[in-house]
Design a protein around this motif. Sequence first.
Motif, mmCIF file in Angstrom:
data_model
loop_
_atom_site.group_PDB
_atom_site.id
_atom_site.type_symbol
_atom_site.label_atom_id
_atom_site.label_comp_id
_atom_site.label_asym_id
_atom_site.label_seq_id
_atom_site.Cartn_x
_atom_site.Cartn_y
_atom_site.Cartn_z
ATOM 1 N N ASP A 48 -2.839 -9.282 9.499
ATOM 2 C CA ASP A 48 -4.206 -9.112 9.010
ATOM 3 C C ASP A 48 -4.816 -7.826 9.557
ATOM 4 O O ASP A 48 -5.485 -7.087 8.826
ATOM 5 C CB ASP A 48 -5.078 -10.313 9.389
ATOM 6 N N ILE A 49 -4.590 -7.552 10.828
ATOM 7 C CA ILE A 49 -5.097 -6.309 11.425
ATOM 8 C C ILE A 49 -4.392 -5.108 10.813
ATOM 9 O O ILE A 49 -5.042 -4.117 10.445
ATOM 10 C CB ILE A 49 -4.935 -6.325 12.959
ATOM 11 N N LEU A 50 -3.075 -5.175 10.688
ATOM 12 C CA LEU A 50 -2.335 -4.062 10.080
ATOM 13 C C LEU A 50 -2.842 -3.764 8.679
ATOM 14 O O LEU A 50 -3.072 -2.605 8.323
ATOM 15 C CB LEU A 50 -0.838 -4.366 10.038
ATOM 16 N N ASN A 51 -3.015 -4.807 7.880
ATOM 17 C CA ASN A 51 -3.482 -4.622 6.503
ATOM 18 C C ASN A 51 -4.893 -4.051 6.459
ATOM 19 O O ASN A 51 -5.200 -3.190 5.631
ATOM 20 C CB ASN A 51 -3.408 -5.939 5.732
ATOM 21 N N ALA A 52 -5.770 -4.529 7.347
ATOM 22 C CA ALA A 52 -7.148 -4.046 7.372
ATOM 23 C C ALA A 52 -7.208 -2.581 7.796
ATOM 24 O O ALA A 52 -7.919 -1.776 7.184
ATOM 25 C CB ALA A 52 -7.989 -4.913 8.302
ATOM 26 N N VAL A 53 -6.463 -2.225 8.833
ATOM 27 C CA VAL A 53 -6.453 -0.835 9.305
ATOM 28 C C VAL A 53 -5.860 0.074 8.234
ATOM 29 O O VAL A 53 -6.389 1.158 7.952
ATOM 30 C CB VAL A 53 -5.680 -0.705 10.642
ATOM 31 N N PHE A 54 -4.801 -0.368 7.584
ATOM 32 C CA PHE A 54 -4.183 0.441 6.533
ATOM 33 C C PHE A 54 -5.128 0.587 5.339
ATOM 34 O O PHE A 54 -5.205 1.658 4.731
ATOM 35 C CB PHE A 54 -2.841 -0.148 6.101
ATOM 36 N N ALA A 55 -5.875 -0.454 5.017
ATOM 37 C CA ALA A 55 -6.846 -0.373 3.922
ATOM 38 C C ALA A 55 -7.923 0.663 4.230
ATOM 39 O O ALA A 55 -8.335 1.436 3.348
ATOM 40 C CB ALA A 55 -7.469 -1.738 3.656
ATOM 41 N N ILE A 56 -8.395 0.704 5.481
ATOM 42 C CA ILE A 56 -9.378 1.704 5.883
ATOM 43 C C ILE A 56 -8.781 3.105 5.760
ATOM 44 O O ILE A 56 -9.415 4.029 5.241
ATOM 45 C CB ILE A 56 -9.871 1.441 7.325
ATOM 46 N N PHE A 57 -7.548 3.248 6.229
ATOM 47 C CA PHE A 57 -6.859 4.536 6.139
ATOM 48 C C PHE A 57 -6.714 4.977 4.685
ATOM 49 O O PHE A 57 -6.995 6.128 4.340
ATOM 50 C CB PHE A 57 -5.484 4.434 6.815
ATOM 51 N N LYS A 58 -6.292 4.055 3.820
ATOM 52 C CA LYS A 58 -6.122 4.384 2.393
ATOM 53 C C LYS A 58 -7.437 4.821 1.768
ATOM 54 O O LYS A 58 -7.459 5.769 0.983
ATOM 55 C CB LYS A 58 -5.550 3.181 1.629
ATOM 56 N N GLU A 59 -8.512 4.145 2.098
ATOM 57 C CA GLU A 59 -9.817 4.505 1.537
ATOM 58 C C GLU A 59 -10.249 5.892 2.009
ATOM 59 O O GLU A 59 -10.739 6.702 1.224
ATOM 60 C CB GLU A 59 -10.868 3.458 1.916
ATOM 61 N N LYS A 60 -10.052 6.179 3.288
ATOM 62 C CA LYS A 60 -10.443 7.485 3.836
ATOM 63 C C LYS A 60 -9.660 8.636 3.216
ATOM 64 O O LYS A 60 -10.178 9.728 3.044
ATOM 65 C CB LYS A 60 -10.239 7.505 5.356
ATOM 66 N N PHE A 61 -8.391 8.386 2.901
ATOM 67 C CA PHE A 61 -7.502 9.458 2.451
ATOM 68 C C PHE A 61 -7.036 9.289 1.012
ATOM 69 O O PHE A 61 -6.013 9.841 0.624
ATOM 70 C CB PHE A 61 -6.293 9.554 3.390
ATOM 71 N N LYS A 62 -7.814 8.549 0.206
ATOM 72 C CA LYS A 62 -7.397 8.273 -1.172
ATOM 73 C C LYS A 62 -7.239 9.541 -2.006
ATOM 74 O O LYS A 62 -6.450 9.560 -2.946
ATOM 75 C CB LYS A 62 -8.366 7.309 -1.836
ATOM 76 N N ASP A 63 -7.963 10.605 -1.652
ATOM 77 C CA ASP A 63 -7.863 11.852 -2.408
ATOM 78 C C ASP A 63 -6.805 12.797 -1.867
ATOM 79 O O ASP A 63 -6.514 13.816 -2.485
ATOM 80 C CB ASP A 63 -9.222 12.562 -2.418
ATOM 81 N N GLU A 64 -6.225 12.463 -0.713
ATOM 82 C CA GLU A 64 -5.247 13.357 -0.095
ATOM 83 C C GLU A 64 -3.806 12.870 -0.209
ATOM 84 O O GLU A 64 -2.877 13.654 -0.122
ATOM 85 C CB GLU A 64 -5.600 13.564 1.377
ATOM 86 N N PHE A 65 -3.619 11.560 -0.361
ATOM 87 C CA PHE A 65 -2.276 10.980 -0.426
ATOM 88 C C PHE A 65 -2.140 10.140 -1.690
ATOM 89 O O PHE A 65 -3.122 9.578 -2.180
ATOM 90 C CB PHE A 65 -1.994 10.066 0.789
ATOM 91 N N ASN A 66 -0.924 10.039 -2.194
ATOM 92 C CA ASN A 66 -0.623 9.138 -3.298
ATOM 93 C C ASN A 66 -0.044 7.860 -2.709
ATOM 94 O O ASN A 66 1.089 7.839 -2.252
ATOM 95 C CB ASN A 66 0.391 9.759 -4.273
ATOM 96 N N PHE A 67 -0.846 6.798 -2.722
ATOM 97 C CA PHE A 67 -0.404 5.523 -2.149
ATOM 98 C C PHE A 67 0.224 4.667 -3.235
ATOM 99 O O PHE A 67 -0.302 4.579 -4.334
ATOM 100 C CB PHE A 67 -1.588 4.780 -1.528
ATOM 101 N N GLU A 68 1.348 4.045 -2.888
ATOM 102 C CA GLU A 68 1.989 3.102 -3.795
ATOM 103 C C GLU A 68 1.590 1.702 -3.400
ATOM 104 O O GLU A 68 1.537 1.367 -2.227
ATOM 105 C CB GLU A 68 3.515 3.236 -3.713
ATOM 106 N N ASP A 69 1.287 0.870 -4.375
ATOM 107 C CA ASP A 69 0.932 -0.514 -4.081
ATOM 108 C C ASP A 69 2.126 -1.420 -4.159
ATOM 109 O O ASP A 69 3.072 -1.217 -4.772
ATOM 110 C CB ASP A 69 -0.146 -0.998 -5.050
#
Length: 92
Positions: A71-92
């Motif tokens: 749960d912590i890993l997923n939450a931290v990664f979600a924050i990271f993805k939101e912060k860098f959504k314009d810089e990285f191409n994330f695969e779901d």
Amino acid sequence: MANEMELDNIITLQDENGEDVRFEFLDLIEYEGGRYVVLLPEDDTDGEVIILKVEDLNEEEESYTGVDDDDILNAVFAIFKEKFKDEFNFED
């Protein structure tokens, strides 16, 4: 894990066997009172990041430990993805 920060956002950590492993430091995220680093292994080819918890040893030193709570890993990664959504191409 001990650390050594270099000027170019490369961080060298020692694994449990005492081997040096180099990572690119991507971000530091605060979540529920904890601090977590998001790192990309330097020799990584699949783009998977590593998330480690930052623990202060004293005023001058800190260590990084693995996170077992999904749960912590997923939450931290979600924050990271939101912060860098314009810089990285994330695969779901």
